[in-house]
Design a protein around this motif. Structure first.
Motif, PDB file in Angstrom:
ATOM      1  N   ASN A   1      -4.259   7.616  -9.955  1.00  6.79           N
ATOM      2  CA  ASN A   1      -3.432   8.827  -9.915  1.00  6.79           C
ATOM      3  C   ASN A   1      -4.077   9.916  -9.069  1.00  6.79           C
ATOM      4  N   GLY A   2      -5.406  10.099  -9.237  1.00  7.11           N
ATOM      5  CA  GLY A   2      -6.106  11.151  -8.508  1.00  7.11           C
ATOM      6  C   GLY A   2      -6.098  10.932  -6.998  1.00  7.11           C
ATOM      7  N   THR A   3      -6.192   9.679  -6.575  1.00  7.49           N
ATOM      8  CA  THR A   3      -6.162   9.376  -5.132  1.00  7.49           C
ATOM      9  C   THR A   3      -4.746   9.354  -4.579  1.00  7.49           C
ATOM     10  N   LEU A   4      -3.752   9.494  -5.445  1.00  9.10           N
ATOM     11  CA  LEU A   4      -2.322   9.468  -5.086  1.00  9.10           C
ATOM     12  C   LEU A   4      -1.864   8.102  -4.578  1.00  9.10           C
ATOM     13  N   MET A   5      -2.626   7.044  -4.917  1.00  9.51           N
ATOM     14  CA  MET A   5      -2.221   5.697  -4.492  1.00  9.51           C
ATOM     15  C   MET A   5      -0.895   5.289  -5.131  1.00  9.51           C
ATOM     16  N   LEU A   6      -0.736   5.573  -6.424  1.00 11.33           N
ATOM     17  CA  LEU A   6       0.493   5.192  -7.104  1.00 11.33           C
ATOM     18  C   LEU A   6       1.693   5.941  -6.541  1.00 11.33           C
ATOM     19  N   ASP A   7       1.521   7.228  -6.290  1.00 10.93           N
ATOM     20  CA  ASP A   7       2.612   8.018  -5.706  1.00 10.93           C
ATOM     21  C   ASP A   7       3.018   7.454  -4.349  1.00 10.93           C
ATOM     22  N   SER A   8       2.030   7.157  -3.528  1.00 10.47           N
ATOM     23  CA  SER A   8       2.294   6.629  -2.190  1.00 10.47           C
ATOM     24  C   SER A   8       2.989   5.272  -2.273  1.00 10.47           C
TER      25      SER A   8
ATOM     26  N   MET B   1      -1.441   3.894   4.550  1.00  5.69           N
ATOM     27  CA  MET B   1      -2.750   3.311   4.233  1.00  5.69           C
ATOM     28  C   MET B   1      -3.034   3.357   2.722  1.00  5.69           C
ATOM     29  N   LEU B   2      -2.704   4.499   2.090  1.00  2.00           N
ATOM     30  CA  LEU B   2      -2.905   4.609   0.644  1.00  2.00           C
ATOM     31  C   LEU B   2      -2.097   3.558  -0.108  1.00  2.00           C
ATOM     32  N   SER B   3      -0.865   3.300   0.355  1.00  2.00           N
ATOM     33  CA  SER B   3      -0.026   2.290  -0.297  1.00  2.00           C
ATOM     34  C   SER B   3      -0.645   0.909  -0.188  1.00  2.00           C
ATOM     35  N   ILE B   4      -1.161   0.599   0.987  1.00  2.00           N
ATOM     36  CA  ILE B   4      -1.766  -0.720   1.200  1.00  2.00           C
ATOM     37  C   ILE B   4      -2.996  -0.889   0.315  1.00  2.00           C
ATOM     38  N   ILE B   5      -3.843   0.158   0.288  1.00  2.00           N
ATOM     39  CA  ILE B   5      -5.043   0.095  -0.554  1.00  2.00           C
ATOM     40  C   ILE B   5      -4.660  -0.006  -2.027  1.00  2.00           C
ATOM     41  N   GLY B   6      -3.659   0.788  -2.440  1.00  2.00           N
ATOM     42  CA  GLY B   6      -3.204   0.752  -3.829  1.00  2.00           C
ATOM     43  C   GLY B   6      -2.650  -0.609  -4.213  1.00  2.00           C
ATOM     44  N   LEU B   7      -1.845  -1.195  -3.300  1.00  2.00           N
ATOM     45  CA  LEU B   7      -1.272  -2.514  -3.567  1.00  2.00           C
ATOM     46  C   LEU B   7      -2.362  -3.586  -3.662  1.00  2.00           C
ATOM     47  N   LEU B   8      -3.323  -3.520  -2.740  1.00  2.00           N
ATOM     48  CA  LEU B   8      -4.440  -4.473  -2.772  1.00  2.00           C
ATOM     49  C   LEU B   8      -5.263  -4.312  -4.052  1.00  2.00           C
TER      50      LEU B   8
END
Length: 440
Positions: A314-321, A1-8
């Motif tokens: 970075n704080g939400t870890l979206m980039l890492d995910s 989910m974090l990856s999808i949100i980060g990509l969007l």
């Protein structure tokens, strides 16, 4: 989910930046906040991410503000005028000399890192020469744009500031390994200028005067406005203080290269000396600051907004995910070379992405993915900078380029057709050389 949100999040930011309908500040601030809420984080947590991001870019912001003020004052006092005038005088009448002079004049003019001032200095000065010699004005734009792009690797210009903000490092440290790339790039560009000038001589013999009936000579300013602008520029010049200003500029640049104090501190000192040295009256000092403050504050505001964006992602870890999921999707053999692949296509990316989108949206993803394959963050950054920066002034996203086209009376489409492949090839050669000398 974090990856999808980060990509969007990144896709929306890139889309908004490409659309040119809102400023980068709005896109970089609001979209990540909405994304963080969607990912389940509260206001207090987002505030902490914001503080972390702002802290990582604050030194870059200070450096940008005072570097733009310093070099703006140096332009005002006419520090670079004698060199530019001498180059114009020496190159007059010889097509090859004019082409080489164009490269050198643009390099000097771009010392302040401002594309707009570079074109304002070079185009009006050199366009009459190109017309007199029947040279193609698109060659002028190509040479000035490429020379300014190489000089754009200085730490007070946009790309390195954005990269330093993304990596959370000192921009001067980021710049030092690129000095040799700039030197090699300028030598190669002089060689390219000679080859293009030889080709231009043959084309002139075959086609005649390119400028005849291609565009009308026009200046958007009426005669009165031109006279007023000329009088204002003349009133700011300080020819009697030329050597004092030259020594000051050399000292500040020397301190930057030496690295004994932070870059921002060096430029604060430089501004503090330059103002009373050239303009003893306090009102004149404030006028100089007011004239250059819009450029300085706009760049600072964008960098701060980028700090907020990066702190939240970075704080939400979206980039890492996102990076971890991309590693799963991409073939394993591609990962160690992804930075080189992106660098290879850096110039075409300039036609699709703004500078903000390239460095603030694409660089963080590539850096994270390449890191999983053991590629250092610096190597990734250098590959993307060297691969992309040459295309800065062939991009429709560059406001300075539109100014140049207006000054020369040229068309964006014809400029892209004339310059794109040459700039891209030059960029690839510089990328390969950067790998061979160990920068990448």
């Amino acid at each position: 989910m974090l990856s999808i949100i980060g990509l969007l999040t990144i896709a929306i930011i890139v889309g908004l930046l490409i659309s040119n309908k809102i400023t980068p500040i709005v896109a970089l601030v609001l979209v990540p906040i909405v994304a963080a809420f969607a990912a389940g984080f509260n206001f207090a947590e987002i505030g902490e991410f914001f503080n972390s991001g702002i802290e990582s870019v604050m030194s870059v912001v200070v450096m940008f503000i005072f570097a733009i003020l310093f070099f703006g004052i140096m332009q005002d006092v006419g520090l670079f005028d004698p060199l530019i005038n001498k180059m114009i005088a020496v190159s007059r009448g010889n097509i090859i000399a004019v082409a080489i002079g164009t490269v050198l004049i643009a390099a000097v003019a771009h010392l302040d890192g401002s594309g707009a001032s570079t074109f304002l200095i070079t185009i009006p000065a050199l366009l009459p020469l190109y017309k007199r010699l029947k040279m193609n004005p698109y060659l002028l734009l190509l040479l000035v744009g490429t020379s300014a792009s190489i000089m754009n690797m200085v730490p007070w210009a946009g790309p390195l500031g954005r990269t330093a903000a993304v990596l959370g490092m000192d921009v001067t440290e980021l710049w030092r390994p690129l000095i040799k790339v700039q030197i090699i790039g300028m030598i190669l560009l002089i060689g390219l200028a000679v080859l293009l000038a030889i080709r231009e001589k043959r084309l002139i013999a075959r086609r005649g005067d390119f400028n005849k009936n291609v565009y009308e000579e026009a200046n958007p300013l009426d005669k009165t406005a031109q006279d007023e602008a000329s009088l204002k520029i003349a009133s700011l010049r300080r020819p009697k203080l030329l050597w004092a200003n030259a020594l000051l500029a050399i000292a500040i640049i020397g301190i930057l290269v030496w690295g004994v104090i932070p870059a921002g501190f060096a430029f604060i000192i430089g501004v503090s000396i330059a103002l009373p040295l050239n303009y003893p009256n306090m009102k004149d000092q404030m006028d100089r600051i007011k004239d250059h403050a819009p450029n300085a504050l706009l760049m600072a505001a964008i960098i701060l907004a980028a700090g907020s964006f990066l702190g939240i992602l970075n704080g939400t870890l979206m980039l890492d995910s996102l990076a971890k999921d991309l590693v799963i999707i991409l073939p394993a053999f591609v990962l160690p070379y992804i930075h080189l692949v992106i660098g290879f296509f850096g110039v075409p990316f300039d036609l699709l992405l703004s500078t903000d989108a390239y460095y603030f949206a694409l660089l963080p993803i590539v850096e994270q993915v390449a890191a999983t394959a053991g590629v250092s963050s610096l190597s990734t950054a250098y590959a993307m900078i060297v691969g992309n920066i040459i295309g800065t002034f062939v991009s429709p996203f560059s406001p300075a380029l539109w100014l140049a086209l207006g000054l020369a009376g040229l068309e964006m489409g014809r400029h892209i057709r004339y310059s794109l492949l040459i700039m891209w090839a030059f960029s690839i050669v510089l990328l390969v050389i950067s790998v061979l000398i160990g920068v990448i």
